[in-house]
Enzyme design. Structure first.
Site: not given
Ligand code: NAP
Length: 288
Positions: A54, A98, A121
């Site tokens: 990422k 995460q 997200d």
């Protein structure tokens, strides 16, 4: 006849190129780049690799990235404090926690503390609610990537029978909502669905996100259907999807491979959400 391949690597590369120019234009307008903050708690090897990817992809298109790594025994209050700090930081357009979180840390509650305007997200309850209500918002990355792949392949969704196998909060549910928003007639399947093969065989667009290697066989697929394989299963011979690719490609009209289909779209859509969040924070568009 063999199905047309939907090339996720190529579509993701095009999206990244468009985003790179959006980022350059944003910097020209505001004198600073969009920023993505990631929070990795613990040292799970898979998560470490994903977070590294990422950051590399952010840097490649000019997004600033902020890499927060915390020990596996980090307390809930320390993590809450960091999330609040990132929510308040104007250099941070998007915050990604995460998953999975280690130990006792709550993987729903804690990511849910991310400001909805920075929820790149798209997985918080507020973002899920906005999607369910059909309101603007940041959408989860993998289902967004599937929508872009379908569009790139010219698949008509309006009025089509779309079947999603898998009902996870991460993928299946938001995927069904996005398809509904595009006026498909959506059926969601799961482990208790009766006669799954027959339900799938009605699909014009069949999307598999189960986590069982090669579960979707050719006899589950309507001739000419579009088949999207979200599954990622690591076997000894390499990665395989949830679709029996070699057999299904002889029956489908279009199909995504694994690897090289949905996978590359996920991070590309995270970059896209970061740019959208930055533009929204700058008052250039409305997201929530
Ligand atoms: P998940 O949370 O484990 O959900 C799996 C879903 O499949 C559940 O809804 C489950 O039903 C259903 N299911 C399990 N066995 C079934 C069966 N025999 N028949 C019908 N449905 C069945 O998984 P996920 O997070 O959605 O991920 C699914 C797959 O997609 C995994 O392989 C994952 O690695 C992959 N994935 C890939 C990406 C990417 O970027 N490419 C992103 C996300 C996920 P119940 O609800 O009834 O248990």
């Amino acid at each position: 006849m063999s199905a047309r391949l939907i090339d996720g690597r190529a579509v993701a590369a095009t999206l990244r190129a468009e985003l790179a120019s959006d980022v350059a234009a944003f910097i020209a307008r505001h004198g600073r780049p969009p920023g993505l903050a990631t929070v990795l708690v613990g040292e799970d090897p898979g998560s470490t690799v994903y977070v590294g990817m990422k950051h590399r992809e952010c840097e490649a298109i000019g997004i600033a990235s902020f890499d927060h790594r915390l020990a596996a025994d980090t307390s809930e209050s320390e993590l809450v404090e960091l999330i609040e700090r990132l929510n308040a930081d104007p250099a941070v357009s998007g915050v990604l926690i995460q998953l999975p979180l280690p130990g006792e840390l709550d993987g729903v509650k804690l990511p849910g503390l991310v400001d909805v305007a920075k929820d790149v997200d798209g997985l918080t309850a507020l973002s899920a609610g906005l999607l369910a209500l059909g309101r603007p918002g940041l959408r989860p990355c993998t289902p967004s990537g599937v929508m872009i792949l379908l569009e790139s392949a010219g698949v008509l969704l309006e009025g089509a029978q779309a079947v999603v196998v898998g009902r996870s909060n991460l993928f299946g549910k938001p995927m069904a909502q996005l398809l509904l928003g595009a006026n498909a007639t959506v059926t969601m399947c799961h482990s208790r669905t009766r006669d799954l093969a027959a339900v799938c065989a009605r699909a014009d667009v069949l999307i598999a996100a189960v986590g069982h290697p090669k579960m979707v066989t050719a006899d589950w697929v309507k001739p000419g259907a579009t088949v999207i394989d979200v599954g990622v299963n690591r076997l000894e011979g390499g990665l395989v999807g949830d679709v029996d690719f070699e057999a299904v490609r002889e029956r489908a009209g279009a199909i995504t491979p694994v690897p090289g289909g949905v996978g590359p779209m996920t991070i590309a859509c995270l970059l896209r959400n970061t740019v959208l969040a930055a533009q929204a924070a700058a008052g250039e568009l409305r997201l929530a």
